[in-house]
Design a protein around this motif. Structure first.
Motif, PDB file in Angstrom:
ATOM      1  N   LYS A   1       9.218  12.060   3.472  1.00 52.04           N
ATOM      2  CA  LYS A   1       9.409  11.546   2.112  1.00 52.04           C
ATOM      3  C   LYS A   1      10.876  11.252   1.823  1.00 52.04           C
ATOM      4  O   LYS A   1      11.193  10.534   0.883  1.00 52.04           O
ATOM      5  N   LYS A   2      11.759  11.799   2.622  1.00 51.16           N
ATOM      6  CA  LYS A   2      13.187  11.597   2.382  1.00 51.16           C
ATOM      7  C   LYS A   2      13.629  10.212   2.823  1.00 51.16           C
ATOM      8  O   LYS A   2      12.930   9.497   3.543  1.00 51.16           O
TER       9      LYS A   2
ATOM     10  N   LYS B   1       0.829  -1.200   0.000  1.00 53.32           N
ATOM     11  CA  LYS B   1       0.000   0.000   0.000  1.00 53.32           C
ATOM     12  C   LYS B   1       0.865   1.252   0.000  1.00 53.32           C
ATOM     13  O   LYS B   1       0.488   2.283  -0.549  1.00 53.32           O
ATOM     14  N   LYS B   2       2.034   1.126   0.620  1.00 50.52           N
ATOM     15  CA  LYS B   2       2.924   2.280   0.743  1.00 50.52           C
ATOM     16  C   LYS B   2       4.355   1.799   0.965  1.00 50.52           C
ATOM     17  O   LYS B   2       4.566   0.808   1.653  1.00 50.52           O
ATOM     18  N   ILE B   3       5.313   2.499   0.383  1.00 45.08           N
ATOM     19  CA  ILE B   3       6.738   2.259   0.623  1.00 45.08           C
ATOM     20  C   ILE B   3       7.348   3.559   1.137  1.00 45.08           C
ATOM     21  O   ILE B   3       7.150   4.623   0.539  1.00 45.08           O
ATOM     22  N   SER B   4       8.061   3.489   2.242  1.00 40.79           N
ATOM     23  CA  SER B   4       8.753   4.672   2.758  1.00 40.79           C
ATOM     24  C   SER B   4      10.170   4.295   3.146  1.00 40.79           C
ATOM     25  O   SER B   4      10.518   3.125   3.234  1.00 40.79           O
ATOM     26  N   PHE B   5      10.983   5.329   3.414  1.00 41.32           N
ATOM     27  CA  PHE B   5      12.418   5.098   3.529  1.00 41.32           C
ATOM     28  C   PHE B   5      13.043   5.824   4.709  1.00 41.32           C
ATOM     29  O   PHE B   5      14.250   6.057   4.731  1.00 41.32           O
ATOM     30  N   SER B   6      12.236   6.182   5.693  1.00 38.38           N
ATOM     31  CA  SER B   6      12.729   6.988   6.799  1.00 38.38           C
ATOM     32  C   SER B   6      12.250   6.433   8.131  1.00 38.38           C
ATOM     33  O   SER B   6      11.195   5.792   8.211  1.00 38.38           O
ATOM     34  N   LEU B   7      13.018   6.700   9.182  1.00 37.68           N
ATOM     35  CA  LEU B   7      12.587   6.370  10.535  1.00 37.68           C
ATOM     36  C   LEU B   7      11.373   7.189  10.945  1.00 37.68           C
ATOM     37  O   LEU B   7      10.683   6.847  11.900  1.00 37.68           O
TER      38      LEU B   7
END
Length: 363
Positions: free
Chosen positions: A159-160, A148-154
């Motif tokens: 968005k970073k 459903k969603k991919i993220s890359f931060s703690l």
């Protein structure tokens, strides 16, 4: 942990590989007509490749065979060591591989050709990369599963990407999956070591607590051995030091990954985050042959010295579904390590009950 490798050989093939990008991931979804949102992955593989490019050049048949045999729904890779896209001095795109020089284009072709071959062509790929050939993570998800969603931060709202590309978080309908390459603790009290690791652990616990509304699977090179049973030689690792340096705080003494400070923080994350160490949940006894995921260099004082620093941690609410958690390497000669100094680790969960709706799985 570092290991010396052979120089990278020139790849002479001119065949252009199929490149897996975010845009092509979305195109695959449109063409398939199946959004995959309701499907839940149940088989997982994690591996610190210690340079995915070198593994693609030198060890790909072995790793491909393992993936074909296990048929994981998700593959989490750490220590990709491929630089992010962007020219020198410019801001970087941590979600894309660098390809603005002849050398980087050649390296990208080698890697993407490997990831386009069977069985990897069945997966979509997401990257989180460092500015240089350092750290970095990748997440491969079978095309029949749609996050459903991919993220890359703690910070899941950000968005970073994390510096050095150390985290990828995938949210599915009924669970979340985190792939991390946790910073090494280091040997000395300085900004790039002890302090950085303490900050990471604090933020990681905060993230776990934020995500408590759904079951969680957290995997990767977590750079810590929790208990004495998780290292081959506890006394050696507890008293290890570099260049004679002894930290002022005795809880920071010892091998990075086995200091008392790290082990206590890890225990806190398990306890407060209500997480289960899947391997230790199934394997209660020390296994000197197959019970460690990292092995020291076969030459020198670290020969035969091994640690379990690669994990699958799962929410307590998933523990009754754990079918297996295995390390696929053994022995001090690194059999099954596929060229890395870390071996692949797999997790399999039993399917969730068909009577439980996705939004009820977290209750």
């Amino acid at each position: 942990m570092k290991r010396f490798f052979q120089p990278i050989q020139k790849d002479g093939s001119s065949k252009k590989p199929a490149l897996s990008t975010q845009a092509e991931n979305e195109e695959d979804e449109r063409e398939s007509g199946d959004d995959g949102h309701g499907k839940e992955p149940s088989k997982f593989l994690t591996w610190n490749a210690n340079s995915l490019l070198l593994r693609a050049k030198n060890n790909w048949p072995e790793f491909s065979k393992l993936v074909a045999t296990l048929d994981p729904d998700i593959i989490a890779i750490q220590e990709v060591r491929m630089p992010a896209a962007g020219s020198k001095g410019a801001s970087k795109n941590q979600g894309e591989l660098k390809d603005d020089t002849n050398a980087s284009r050649d390296e990208k072709k080698v890697l993407m050709r490997a990831l386009s071959s069977a069985p990897f062509g069945n997966y979509r790929v997401w990257w989180s990369l460092s500015d240089s050939k350092y750290a970095g993570t990748a997440l491969l998800v079978k095309k029949c599963f749609k996050p459903k969603k991919i993220s890359f931060s703690l910070d899941p709202a950000a968005k970073k990407h994390e510096p050095d590309g150390r985290l990828i978080l995938a949210e599915f309908e009924s669970l979340r999956f985190i792939n991390t390459y946790v910073p090494n603790n280091g040997w000395k009290e300085e900004e790039s070591s002890f302090i950085r690791r303490r900050k990471w652990d604090k933020k990681m616990l905060e993230l776990i607590l934020q995500l408590s509304d759904k079951p969680l699977i957290w995997c990767g090179d977590l750079n810590v051995s929790h208990e004495d049973i998780d290292v081959s030689h506890p006394e050696f690792f507890a008293t290890a030091k570099m260049n004679g340096y002894i930290p002022p705080n005795k809880e920071d003494c010892g091998q990075p990954g086995f200091t008392m400070s790290e082990r206590k923080r890890f225990g806190t994350m398990l306890r407060e985050g209500k997480l289960i160490d899947a391997y230790r949940f199934l394997h209660k006894e020390k296994d000197m042959e197959c019970g460690f995921s990292w092995s020291g260099n076969p030459v020198g004082k670290y020969r035969g010295k091994r640690m379990r620093i690669d994990y699958f941690l799962v929410s307590e609410k998933l523990k009754d579904r754990i079918v297996s958690c295995k390390m696929h390497g053994h022995g001090i000669e690194l059999e099954g390590f596929c060229g890395s100094d870390h071996c692949p680790v797999s997790l399999e969960l039993a399917p969730s009950s068909p009577d439980v709706k996705p939004n009820e799985a977290s209750n």
